[in-house]
Design a protein around this motif. Structure first.
Motif, PDB file in Angstrom:
ATOM      1  N   LEU A  26       0.837  -1.199   0.000  1.00  0.00           N
ATOM      2  CA  LEU A  26       0.000   0.000   0.000  1.00  0.00           C
ATOM      3  C   LEU A  26       0.871   1.247   0.000  1.00  0.00           C
ATOM      4  CD1 LEU A  26      -2.760   1.365   0.181  1.00  0.00           C
ATOM      5  CD2 LEU A  26      -2.616   1.129   2.665  1.00  0.00           C
ATOM      6  N   GLY A  27       1.928   1.235   0.799  1.00  0.00           N
ATOM      7  CA  GLY A  27       2.843   2.369   0.839  1.00  0.00           C
ATOM      8  C   GLY A  27       3.499   2.621  -0.506  1.00  0.00           C
ATOM      9  N   GLN A  28       3.865   1.563  -1.189  1.00  0.00           N
ATOM     10  CA  GLN A  28       4.477   1.707  -2.516  1.00  0.00           C
ATOM     11  C   GLN A  28       3.471   2.286  -3.503  1.00  0.00           C
ATOM     12  OE1 GLN A  28       5.881  -2.246  -3.304  1.00  0.00           O
ATOM     13  NE2 GLN A  28       7.801  -1.942  -2.211  1.00  0.00           N
ATOM     14  N   ASP A  29       2.224   1.835  -3.443  1.00  0.00           N
ATOM     15  CA  ASP A  29       1.195   2.359  -4.340  1.00  0.00           C
ATOM     16  C   ASP A  29       0.954   3.840  -4.090  1.00  0.00           C
ATOM     17  OD1 ASP A  29       0.909  -0.089  -5.526  1.00  0.00           O
ATOM     18  OD2 ASP A  29      -0.935  -0.618  -4.481  1.00  0.00           O
ATOM     19  N   ILE A  30       0.893   4.231  -2.833  1.00  0.00           N
ATOM     20  CA  ILE A  30       0.670   5.632  -2.492  1.00  0.00           C
ATOM     21  C   ILE A  30       1.854   6.476  -2.953  1.00  0.00           C
ATOM     22  CG2 ILE A  30       0.452   7.270  -0.575  1.00  0.00           C
ATOM     23  CD1 ILE A  30      -1.211   5.072   0.855  1.00  0.00           C
ATOM     24  N   SER A  31       3.056   5.954  -2.792  1.00  0.00           N
ATOM     25  CA  SER A  31       4.254   6.657  -3.243  1.00  0.00           C
ATOM     26  C   SER A  31       4.231   6.859  -4.756  1.00  0.00           C
ATOM     27  CB  SER A  31       5.496   5.872  -2.832  1.00  0.00           C
ATOM     28  OG  SER A  31       6.658   6.493  -3.316  1.00  0.00           O
ATOM     29  N   THR A  32       3.861   5.819  -5.474  1.00  0.00           N
ATOM     30  CA  THR A  32       3.782   5.901  -6.930  1.00  0.00           C
ATOM     31  C   THR A  32       2.733   6.932  -7.355  1.00  0.00           C
ATOM     32  OG1 THR A  32       4.462   3.610  -7.155  1.00  0.00           O
ATOM     33  CG2 THR A  32       3.355   4.604  -9.056  1.00  0.00           C
ATOM     34  N   ALA A  33       1.588   6.904  -6.688  1.00  0.00           N
ATOM     35  CA  ALA A  33       0.531   7.876  -7.010  1.00  0.00           C
ATOM     36  C   ALA A  33       1.025   9.289  -6.752  1.00  0.00           C
ATOM     37  CB  ALA A  33      -0.715   7.582  -6.184  1.00  0.00           C
ATOM     38  N   GLY A  34       1.759   9.505  -5.668  1.00  0.00           N
ATOM     39  CA  GLY A  34       2.307  10.823  -5.364  1.00  0.00           C
ATOM     40  C   GLY A  34       3.279  11.297  -6.425  1.00  0.00           C
ATOM     41  N   VAL A  36       3.280  10.423  -9.585  1.00  0.00           N
ATOM     42  CA  VAL A  36       2.509  10.747 -10.787  1.00  0.00           C
ATOM     43  C   VAL A  36       1.861  12.121 -10.642  1.00  0.00           C
ATOM     44  CG1 VAL A  36       0.483  10.105 -12.153  1.00  0.00           C
ATOM     45  CG2 VAL A  36       2.117   8.357 -11.441  1.00  0.00           C
ATOM     46  N   ILE A  37       1.315  12.395  -9.473  1.00  0.00           N
ATOM     47  CA  ILE A  37       0.679  13.692  -9.234  1.00  0.00           C
ATOM     48  C   ILE A  37       1.708  14.813  -9.351  1.00  0.00           C
ATOM     49  CG2 ILE A  37      -0.420  15.126  -7.461  1.00  0.00           C
ATOM     50  CD1 ILE A  37      -1.804  12.490  -6.514  1.00  0.00           C
ATOM     51  N   GLN A  38       2.910  14.609  -8.812  1.00  0.00           N
ATOM     52  CA  GLN A  38       3.965  15.624  -8.918  1.00  0.00           C
ATOM     53  C   GLN A  38       4.365  15.839 -10.368  1.00  0.00           C
ATOM     54  OE1 GLN A  38       7.076  14.207  -6.355  1.00  0.00           O
ATOM     55  NE2 GLN A  38       6.265  15.297  -4.574  1.00  0.00           N
ATOM     56  N   GLN A  39       4.488  14.783 -11.131  1.00  0.00           N
ATOM     57  CA  GLN A  39       4.859  14.899 -12.543  1.00  0.00           C
ATOM     58  C   GLN A  39       3.787  15.658 -13.319  1.00  0.00           C
ATOM     59  OE1 GLN A  39       5.548  10.891 -13.805  1.00  0.00           O
ATOM     60  NE2 GLN A  39       7.542  10.750 -12.817  1.00  0.00           N
ATOM     61  N   GLU A  40       2.539  15.322 -13.068  1.00  0.00           N
ATOM     62  CA  GLU A  40       1.438  16.007 -13.766  1.00  0.00           C
ATOM     63  C   GLU A  40       1.414  17.493 -13.400  1.00  0.00           C
ATOM     64  OE1 GLU A  40      -0.703  14.956 -16.081  1.00  0.00           O
ATOM     65  OE2 GLU A  40       0.185  12.971 -16.116  1.00  0.00           O
TER      66      GLU A  40
END
Length: 45
Positions: A26-34, A36-40
């Motif tokens: 779950l932590g890895q998924d949240i990190s990945t989502a973060g 992506v949000i920063q890149q966008e």
């Protein structure tokens, strides 16, 4: 901006539906989502 919001929403929905078997996953998924949000956000500026 609407396109970014829809993309983020879709990503979060996929992560939620995929589910995680462990807290670490779950932590890895949240990190990945973060990331992506920063890149966008950086691309939008």
């Amino acid at each position: 901006m609407h396109r970014i919001t829809m993309g983020i929403g879709a990503l979060l929905a996929m992560l939620t539906l995929a589910g995680c078997q462990t807290t670490q996953g779950l932590g890895q998924d949240i990190s990945t989502a973060g990331e992506v949000i920063q890149q966008e956000g950086a691309e939008a500026m």
